[in-house]
Design a protein around this motif. Structure first.
Motif, PDB file in Angstrom:
ATOM      1  N   VAL A 209      39.236 -53.265  16.608  1.00 28.53           N
ATOM      2  CA  VAL A 209      37.861 -53.699  16.870  1.00 28.53           C
ATOM      3  C   VAL A 209      37.528 -55.041  16.247  1.00 28.53           C
ATOM      4  O   VAL A 209      36.430 -55.565  16.441  1.00 28.53           O
ATOM      5  CB  VAL A 209      36.855 -52.633  16.375  1.00 28.53           C
ATOM      6  N   THR A 210      38.463 -55.642  15.495  1.00 24.23           N
ATOM      7  CA  THR A 210      38.220 -56.941  14.881  1.00 24.23           C
ATOM      8  C   THR A 210      39.312 -57.916  15.287  1.00 24.23           C
ATOM      9  O   THR A 210      40.487 -57.557  15.355  1.00 24.23           O
ATOM     10  CB  THR A 210      38.191 -56.839  13.343  1.00 24.23           C
ATOM     11  N   ALA A 211      38.920 -59.153  15.543  1.00 26.03           N
ATOM     12  CA  ALA A 211      39.888 -60.188  15.903  1.00 26.03           C
ATOM     13  C   ALA A 211      40.531 -60.750  14.648  1.00 26.03           C
ATOM     14  O   ALA A 211      39.938 -60.752  13.564  1.00 26.03           O
ATOM     15  CB  ALA A 211      39.199 -61.311  16.679  1.00 26.03           C
ATOM     16  N   SER A 212      41.752 -61.237  14.785  1.00 23.24           N
ATOM     17  CA  SER A 212      42.449 -61.845  13.654  1.00 23.24           C
ATOM     18  C   SER A 212      41.908 -63.250  13.397  1.00 23.24           C
ATOM     19  O   SER A 212      41.177 -63.820  14.212  1.00 23.24           O
ATOM     20  CB  SER A 212      43.954 -61.923  13.932  1.00 23.24           C
ATOM     21  N   GLY A 213      42.277 -63.838  12.253  1.00 23.38           N
ATOM     22  CA  GLY A 213      41.808 -65.177  11.910  1.00 23.38           C
ATOM     23  C   GLY A 213      42.251 -66.230  12.902  1.00 23.38           C
ATOM     24  O   GLY A 213      41.519 -67.169  13.201  1.00 23.38           O
ATOM     25  N   SER A 214      43.455 -66.085  13.432  1.00 27.90           N
ATOM     26  CA  SER A 214      43.971 -67.069  14.388  1.00 27.90           C
ATOM     27  C   SER A 214      43.533 -66.770  15.808  1.00 27.90           C
ATOM     28  O   SER A 214      43.500 -67.661  16.656  1.00 27.90           O
ATOM     29  CB  SER A 214      45.506 -67.093  14.336  1.00 27.90           C
ATOM     30  N   GLY A 215      43.221 -65.501  16.098  1.00 30.50           N
ATOM     31  CA  GLY A 215      42.932 -65.098  17.460  1.00 30.50           C
ATOM     32  C   GLY A 215      44.179 -64.915  18.298  1.00 30.50           C
ATOM     33  O   GLY A 215      44.088 -64.633  19.488  1.00 30.50           O
ATOM     34  N   LEU A 216      45.361 -65.074  17.673  1.00 32.36           N
ATOM     35  CA  LEU A 216      46.621 -65.008  18.416  1.00 32.36           C
ATOM     36  C   LEU A 216      47.614 -64.058  17.772  1.00 32.36           C
ATOM     37  O   LEU A 216      48.826 -64.181  17.979  1.00 32.36           O
ATOM     38  CB  LEU A 216      47.244 -66.411  18.513  1.00 32.36           C
ATOM     39  N   ASP A 217      47.143 -63.116  16.989  1.00 31.56           N
ATOM     40  CA  ASP A 217      48.031 -62.188  16.297  1.00 31.56           C
ATOM     41  C   ASP A 217      48.815 -61.359  17.309  1.00 31.56           C
ATOM     42  O   ASP A 217      48.220 -60.656  18.137  1.00 31.56           O
ATOM     43  CB  ASP A 217      47.199 -61.261  15.404  1.00 31.56           C
ATOM     44  N   PRO A 218      50.161 -61.409  17.271  1.00 30.91           N
ATOM     45  CA  PRO A 218      50.953 -60.645  18.234  1.00 30.91           C
ATOM     46  C   PRO A 218      51.169 -59.195  17.838  1.00 30.91           C
ATOM     47  O   PRO A 218      51.787 -58.440  18.584  1.00 30.91           O
ATOM     48  CB  PRO A 218      52.288 -61.394  18.243  1.00 30.91           C
ATOM     49  N   HIS A 219      50.685 -58.799  16.664  1.00 29.19           N
ATOM     50  CA  HIS A 219      50.964 -57.465  16.135  1.00 29.19           C
ATOM     51  C   HIS A 219      49.713 -56.599  16.101  1.00 29.19           C
ATOM     52  O   HIS A 219      48.581 -57.093  16.058  1.00 29.19           O
ATOM     53  CB  HIS A 219      51.524 -57.561  14.708  1.00 29.19           C
ATOM     54  N   ILE A 220      49.943 -55.302  16.099  1.00 30.19           N
ATOM     55  CA  ILE A 220      48.896 -54.330  15.803  1.00 30.19           C
ATOM     56  C   ILE A 220      49.413 -53.418  14.704  1.00 30.19           C
ATOM     57  O   ILE A 220      50.612 -53.386  14.418  1.00 30.19           O
ATOM     58  CB  ILE A 220      48.506 -53.489  17.047  1.00 30.19           C
ATOM     59  N   SER A 221      48.508 -52.675  14.097  1.00 29.14           N
ATOM     60  CA  SER A 221      48.906 -51.757  13.037  1.00 29.14           C
ATOM     61  C   SER A 221      49.627 -50.546  13.619  1.00 29.14           C
ATOM     62  O   SER A 221      49.501 -50.221  14.806  1.00 29.14           O
ATOM     63  CB  SER A 221      47.673 -51.289  12.252  1.00 29.14           C
ATOM     64  N   LEU A 222      50.368 -49.874  12.759  1.00 30.91           N
ATOM     65  CA  LEU A 222      51.010 -48.625  13.180  1.00 30.91           C
ATOM     66  C   LEU A 222      49.965 -47.604  13.629  1.00 30.91           C
ATOM     67  O   LEU A 222      50.181 -46.853  14.589  1.00 30.91           O
ATOM     68  CB  LEU A 222      51.845 -48.065  12.029  1.00 30.91           C
ATOM     69  N   ALA A 223      48.842 -47.580  12.938  1.00 35.43           N
ATOM     70  CA  ALA A 223      47.791 -46.618  13.285  1.00 35.43           C
ATOM     71  C   ALA A 223      47.275 -46.863  14.697  1.00 35.43           C
ATOM     72  O   ALA A 223      47.046 -45.913  15.468  1.00 35.43           O
ATOM     73  CB  ALA A 223      46.648 -46.701  12.279  1.00 35.43           C
ATOM     74  N   TYR A 224      47.088 -48.140  15.056  1.00 33.18           N
ATOM     75  CA  TYR A 224      46.593 -48.441  16.405  1.00 33.18           C
ATOM     76  C   TYR A 224      47.657 -48.143  17.457  1.00 33.18           C
ATOM     77  O   TYR A 224      47.351 -47.652  18.546  1.00 33.18           O
ATOM     78  CB  TYR A 224      46.154 -49.904  16.469  1.00 33.18           C
ATOM     79  N   ALA A 225      48.920 -48.416  17.147  1.00 31.22           N
ATOM     80  CA  ALA A 225      49.998 -48.105  18.086  1.00 31.22           C
ATOM     81  C   ALA A 225      50.098 -46.596  18.304  1.00 31.22           C
ATOM     82  O   ALA A 225      50.241 -46.119  19.441  1.00 31.22           O
ATOM     83  CB  ALA A 225      51.318 -48.658  17.569  1.00 31.22           C
ATOM     84  N   GLU A 226      50.000 -45.831  17.227  1.00 33.06           N
ATOM     85  CA  GLU A 226      50.101 -44.368  17.344  1.00 33.06           C
ATOM     86  C   GLU A 226      48.911 -43.791  18.098  1.00 33.06           C
ATOM     87  O   GLU A 226      49.049 -42.773  18.796  1.00 33.06           O
ATOM     88  CB  GLU A 226      50.215 -43.757  15.950  1.00 33.06           C
ATOM     89  N   LEU A 227      47.748 -44.425  17.981  1.00 37.10           N
ATOM     90  CA  LEU A 227      46.582 -43.977  18.733  1.00 37.10           C
ATOM     91  C   LEU A 227      46.808 -44.151  20.235  1.00 37.10           C
ATOM     92  O   LEU A 227      46.396 -43.302  21.048  1.00 37.10           O
ATOM     93  CB  LEU A 227      45.345 -44.765  18.295  1.00 37.10           C
ATOM     94  N   GLN A 228      47.483 -45.224  20.618  1.00 36.70           N
ATOM     95  CA  GLN A 228      47.704 -45.518  22.034  1.00 36.70           C
ATOM     96  C   GLN A 228      48.887 -44.759  22.643  1.00 36.70           C
ATOM     97  O   GLN A 228      48.991 -44.646  23.873  1.00 36.70           O
ATOM     98  CB  GLN A 228      47.939 -47.020  22.220  1.00 36.70           C
TER      99      GLN A 228
END
Length: 276
Positions: A209-228
């Motif tokens: 729900v929050t954007a990264s500082g660069s706006g171009l972060d190629p990664h997500i957290s393990l928690a978000y990946a497991e949710l999907q």
């Protein structure tokens, strides 16, 4: 032999200095650094481009969206972290909105509104919750996905992020009846009161729900990946364990072994799914 005037000698010396520095810094140095980069760090120097099916499909270090022409998530793919830059490498940057940005500017005829950072987070959480089949509720958010914020005045309270005729998320506050907000009305003089609510620990992770500082972060957290993972497994007809194994294969460890948290490269994970 006649000597050149001193002013002319100074100008000629300046011209020679410009010519020498132009050759050194404008030609030799860029060529040397480019040659070294290509020889030692070829992939990174060329943008860490990822190829699949004989064509370039993205970069391993730049985030991208996995949505359709209407901007809706393609359900068979893992979704990236939100981007304030629209995943555009030429306009990388953050939204520069702080934690006190909780009051929306409601749209009026002839003028667009502006969502606060809080409402953006609430709206994203609601959307992710609906996509993944979990609760999108989180503290300081209404059920409708806007910031749960009141402006309190002597004798009245207004839910400033809920435009009339919407029903306010609470009916009363400290004995005052809560009103919906009238677009165009100035509520700046009121006391700002964010209402935490009772949603408990959110099911939707913060990086969803929050954007990264660069706006171009190629990664997500393990928690978000497991949710999907359950949604992707269902859409592709794959065992959930197989999808989780691919998540593990696309997970990078902490930087230098101790900085940050493990993260999942979304592009590499989606390509691995396409190969499965």
């Amino acid at each position: 032999m006649n000597r050149l005037p001193s002013w002319l000698r100074r100008h000629l010396a300046a011209v020679r200095a410009v010519a020498v520095l132009t050759v050194l810094l404008g030609l030799i140095y860029p060529l040397a650094t480019t040659a070294i980069a290509q020889a030692l760090f070829n992939g990174k120097a060329n943008g860490s481009i990822v190829r699949a099916g004989g064509k370039d499909v993205g970069s391993a270090i730049i985030g991208q969206s996995f949505t359709d022409a209407d901007g809706k998530a393609v359900k068979k793919y893992f979704q990236s972290r939100p981007s304030a830059a629209g995943y555009d490498p030429t306009s990388t940057g953050a939204g520069n909105l702080g934690p006190e940005d909780v009051v929306d500017v409601l749209p009026v005829p002839g003028a667009e509104g502006r969502q606060s950072l809080l409402t953006r987070v609430c709206a994203r959480s609601k959307a992710v919750g609906e996509l993944e089949g979990v609760s999108g509720a989180r503290p300081y958010c209404t059920a409708g996905g806007v910031g749960a914020v009141l402006k309190v005045f002597p004798g009245r309270a207004v839910s400033v992020n809920q435009a009339c005729p919407a029903a306010p998320f609470v009916t009363t506050y400290q004995g005052l009846k809560v009103e919906c907000a009238k677009p165009g009305e100035d509520y700046a003089a009121g006391r700002t009161v964010p209402v935490p609510g009772g949603s408990g620990t959110p099911a939707v992770p913060a990086d969803a729900v929050t954007a990264s500082g660069s706006g171009l972060d190629p990664h997500i957290s393990l928690a978000y990946a497991e949710l999907q993972a359950p949604r992707v497994a269902l859409e592709r007809g794959l065992p959930l364990d197989r999808v989780k194994a691919l998540i593990d294969e696309s997970t990078t460890g902490r930087a230098l072994g101790f900085m940050g948290e493990p993260a999942v490269n979304v592009l590499q994970l989606n390509l691995a799914l396409d190969r499965s």
